[in-house]
Motif scaffolding. Structure first.
Motif, mmCIF file in Angstrom:
data_model
loop_
_atom_site.group_PDB
_atom_site.id
_atom_site.type_symbol
_atom_site.label_atom_id
_atom_site.label_comp_id
_atom_site.label_asym_id
_atom_site.label_seq_id
_atom_site.Cartn_x
_atom_site.Cartn_y
_atom_site.Cartn_z
ATOM 1 N N PHE A 188 0.706 -1.183 0.390
ATOM 2 C CA PHE A 188 0.027 -0.084 -0.204
ATOM 3 C C PHE A 188 0.934 0.877 0.266
ATOM 4 C CE2 PHE A 188 -2.243 -3.215 2.389
ATOM 5 C CZ PHE A 188 -3.462 -3.632 1.029
ATOM 6 N N LEU A 189 2.379 0.781 0.009
ATOM 7 C CA LEU A 189 3.038 2.170 0.253
ATOM 8 C C LEU A 189 4.441 2.220 -0.598
ATOM 9 C CD1 LEU A 189 3.702 1.535 4.270
ATOM 10 C CD2 LEU A 189 2.129 3.034 2.989
ATOM 11 N N ARG A 193 4.680 5.801 -1.524
ATOM 12 C CA ARG A 193 5.332 6.748 0.147
ATOM 13 C C ARG A 193 6.666 5.655 1.264
ATOM 14 N NH1 ARG A 193 0.464 6.161 3.679
ATOM 15 N NH2 ARG A 193 1.925 7.634 4.842
ATOM 16 N N GLY A 220 6.795 6.133 4.561
ATOM 17 C CA GLY A 220 6.059 5.435 4.881
ATOM 18 C C GLY A 220 6.369 4.551 5.181
#
Lengths: 233, 344, 287
Positions: free
Chosen positions: C90-91, C94, C97
């Motif tokens: 999901f990252l 990022r 993150g």
């Protein structure tokens, strides 16, 4: 007679075996507006990068105000009055429109000049909005405005109308003419409609060389230019 | 040129509401910091004082991470340098300037280390994750020095006898030793540091830092020496962390290797992330709240805290990537009736 | 340099080879993941720890060391899939993150192991007893096994990257993710498998060092910084870079440990790494 703002002599750039620019000269005097055109891969962007100090020429010499700047770093060019606008609009998305311009004012904050530039760009209403949410054309203008806010002697614009519709393009032409009264301007373009509308001294590059130079009418009627460029569209 | 008159007020008007909301919140928080100890027992006051020192550490990280975009695991290393300098150099000074001399030595050392490491890396074009890893290594090495160079650092046991904060000028001298004055000293230093960083970052310089975070290449093309700016923040942040460490050693009277651990850097990151990166005041508040919470959890089960810390990290990234402060700011905005309708 | 004759040099060379082998195994997975997805897995060290604990568990329950090694790799791969599917995917846009989330995971694994197994070290018996006589000095046989196993693993990884379809996909994605997607490579699948493989390699490293180290929940953290150094010095996503980086970092560390206190040698290695990064920002052997 003062020295020209930019004087590029016999600039050649080679990347490995690839010759991107093969001996191009250009002189920009105060008050000049000129256009560099040519099909993709003609070496426009590379030559442009030499003018802004981003690329070091393999041979040739670049002088700013008579002083040799060949091989100096980008910020030295910037501090000597050469401002550029990138092809892809690059503004600071988290800063407001006004703050983008303030960051560009390196000589110190000047709110009068700021309001003036905002007005010129037609962005006064959006001054406090983050630049990241502007429309594509507005970002292009903002970036031109940022280059202008550095109070440059020469403003170099790389495809300022990329991604713009006809109306926005017309507005950009007016903007560039307006800017021409404050500093010298050199524009890279491949959109001939834009070049025609601007109607200034034009340099045609092809395969790294200058094949024609002069007013738009002169250039547009040149046989070779018609062959390599206008013929295709 | 004639449009100036309309353009300028527009800008000032919109900017002011945001700034004044922030100012009011900041002022209230700072005032609360001072009022807080008056209702506490001396022991709790000491706990609160330590929390404020760690808030100073979080502030140093927020300056670097929030304002310059450099995530650092190295704050504990600088904190440790500051703390150990007070415990080592302090006792060599015979008068009441001992702690002060130790702090100066610690800050100078931390600044020097950060300047050397930062110069090579930042001017070498190293950014992002690579830079973070080197700061991680700094803390690991500092920790190893603290535990294994026992003849100087006292090894695992640490050092006792760090001098209390004081100033001596000629025959006159003053030393803070009771809980209330130590607390007030720490609170004042934190408030001054907070205001200083806040002032710097709200002016022209702060704009330049945001610009560098957004698009460093563009900022460089505008003529900014971006590496120089980043290095400056890197070094100042190290100095601030060392100041926090020096204060800690001085008020606590001892140092131990735990002050240089990765866990300390980790906690600082949690405090900053939770408080809202770049908000400066947020991390300070978050530190105080989290340390209070930590006390509760630790008294229930000592082993639970690191587990919760780990879960915090994950929750933080997924649930509130901007920290908790924006939620409170929105709340405050609605209480003060400052709707931001015009701005999106 | 110590001048006690041939045997000392020989021992030094073997010690360097041991350190380099371990570092190489751990850094290999890290380098692939960093080069491929541009993310830093801060829990990589904990996967090493998990590998060591798995071997210990298998041995305690009557299994052989080598069964434990296989089990460690399986556990590592499973954890890798879990991490990638559950959190990291999901990252991908990022990277900061990912650092924070995997750091959180590492804290949880460390503390979880501490709660379940306690602070006292676990024990793993070496599968190969005795030592080999070289000139006048004796060298534990197991270390030679470790060195051979490590180099074999690197060779096999190299073969997979050079000769298999998956390896080709992997290298394409490392070079240019957009182009890879245009070519029809399922980058998400590549990411997942690479992450699982990287985790399995870390667990394997942990299993192999288990007989010669103190097996405690924090053991992995010791390897995190050195193996990151290997990656940034060697070049992310490059097998040759990982070998070069491990040799430089591991070799320097071992040699320096003979001459100066270990803290100083750590600091010197950091300085060396910083200098290399300054001079070659993309690593010794960029991908």
């Amino acid at each position: 007679m003062t020295a020209p703002l930019i004087e590029a002599r016999d600039i050649a750039v080679r990347f490995g075996g690839l010759v991107a620019v093969a001996g191009v000269s250009l002189t920009i005097q105060p008050g000049d507006i000129c256009c560099i055109v040519g099909p993709n891969g003609a070496g426009k962007s590379t030559f442009f990068n030499v003018l802004t100090g981003t690329v070091k020429p393999t041979s040739g010499e670049i002088r700013l105000g008579g002083e040799d700047f060949t091989g100096r770093p980008i910020h030295a060019f910037a501090r000597n009055g050469v401002a550029r606008k990138f092809q892809v609009p690059s503004v600071f998305p988290s800063l407001s429109v006004a703050d983008n311009l303030r960051v560009a004012q390196r000589r110190g904050a000047d709110e009068m000049a700021l309001a003036d530039v905002l007005d010129l760009l037609g962005l006064t209403q959006d001054a406090e909005r983050p630049a990241g949410i502007l429309a594509h054309g507005q970002k292009q203008w903002l970036e031109i405005g940022m280059a202008l806010a550095t109070e440059p002697k020469v403003l170099l614009l790389d495809e300022p109308t990329a991604g713009m519709g006809p109306e926005e393009t017309q507005r950009t032409v007016r903007l560039i003419r307006e800017i021409g009264s404050r500093s010298a301007v050199a524009v890279i373009e491949h959109d001939m409609e834009f070049v025609r509308a601007l109607g200034v001294r034009t340099l045609v590059l092809h395969q790294g060389r200058v094949i024609a130079e002069g007013s738009f009418e002169v250039v547009a009627s040149d046989e070779r230019v018609r062959d390599v460029y206008l013929g295709r569209g | 040129m004639t449009e100036t008159a309309t353009a300028v007020p527009l800008r000032v008007g919109a900017g002011a509401s945001r700034t004044s909301t922030r100012s009011i919140i900041s002022f209230m928080v700072i005032a609360a910091l001072f009022a807080y100890p008056l209702v506490l027992s001396p022991y709790q006051m000491d706990v609160a004082r330590d929390a404020l020192i760690f808030a100073l550490l979080a502030l140093s990280l927020d300056f670097l991470w929030g304002k310059a975009g450099i995530l650092s695991f190295g704050q504990a290393a600088y904190f440790g340098i500051g703390a150990y300098a007070v415990a080592i150099v302090g006792p060599m000074i015979p008068n009441d300037n001992a702690a002060l001399a130790g702090m100066v030595a610690g800050i100078a050392t931390a600044v020097l280390v950060a300047a050397i490491v930062g110069y090579f890396l930042i001017y070498g074009g190293v950014r992002g994750a690579y830079l973070t890893i080197v700061t991680l290594a700094l803390t690991l090495i500092a920790r190893n020095i603290a535990t294994s160079w026992a003849s100087v650092t006292g090894g695992e046991a640490g050092l006792i006898g760090a001098p209390p904060p004081g100033i001596a000028i000629g025959d006159w001298s003053i030393v803070a030793s009771d809980s209330i004055s130590l607390y007030l000293l720490v609170a004042i230093i934190l408030a001054v540091a907070l205001l200083a960083v806040w002032t710097v970052c709200n002016g022209r310089y702060g704009r330049v830092l945001i610009a560098i975070q957004d698009d460093e290449a563009k900022a460089r093309a505008l003529g900014y020496n971006t590496s120089g700016h980043l290095l400056l923040v890197f070094v100042l942040s190290a100095g601030l962390a060392a100041l926090a460490g020096g204060l800690y050693a001085s008020v606590a009277g001892y140092v131990a290797p735990d002050l240089v651990g990765l866990l300390l850097s980790t906690q600082a990151i949690v405090h900053v992330a939770l408080g809202g990166r770049g908000s400066l005041i947020g991390p300070v508040v978050a530190t105080v709240v989290v340390i209070r919470l930590q006390q509760e959890v630790s008294s229930y089960s000592y082993a639970l805290w690191p587990l919760m810390l780990g879960a915090f990290f994950i929750a933080m990234v997924f649930l509130f990537p901007n920290g908790l402060l924006p939620l409170f700011t929105r709340l405050a905005d609605s209480i003060f009736g400052r709707s931001d309708g015009g701005r999106t | 340099m110590p001048v006690k004759g041939f045997a000392v040099y020989f021992e030094l060379v073997l010690n360097i080879a041991t350190t380099v082998s371990v570092l190489m195994l751990i850094a290999l997975g890290l380098a692939i993941v960093f080069g491929l997805m541009n993310i830093l897995n801060m829990a990589h060290g904990e996967l090493v720890t998990v590998g060591a604990f798995t071997v210990s568990l298998v041995q305690v329950n009557g299994g052989s060391f080598w069964l434990g090694v296989v089990a460690a790799m399986a556990v590592g791969a499973a954890l890798g899939v879990l991490l990638e599917r559950g959190l990291i995917r999901f990252l991908y846009d990022r990277p900061m993150g990912v650092i924070l989330v995997t750091w959180g995971v590492s804290l949880i694994i460390q503390q979880g192991l501490l709660l379940s197994f306690g602070p006292s070290p676990q024990i793993v018996y070496t599968p190969v007893e005795g030592s080999i006589e070289f000139f006048d000095s004796a060298y534990p046989r197991y270390r030679l096994v470790l060195i051979v196993a490590a180099f074999l693993t690197v060779a096999v990884t190299g073969l997979i990257m050079a000769r298999t379809r998956f390896g080709l996909d992997l290298r394409t994605v490392i070079q240019n993710r957009e182009v890879a997607e245009i070519l029809g490579i399922d980058t998400r699948r590549v990411f997942m498998i690479a992450f699982a493989g990287s985790s399995a390699l870390a667990a394997l490293a942990g299993a192999l060092v288990a007989p010669m180290t103190k097996i405690v929940p924090t053991m992995g953290a010791e390897y995190l910084a050195p193996s990151f150094f290997v990656v940034i010095v060697g070049g992310a996503g490059s097998l040759a870079g990982t070998v070069a980086g491990s040799t430089l970092i591991g070799g320097l560390r071992t040699v320096l440990d003979y001459q100066v206190p270990s803290t100083l040698s750590q600091a010197l290695v950091l300085i060396a790494a910083v200098l290399v990064v300054r001079l070659r920002p993309r690593g010794l052997v960029p991908a």
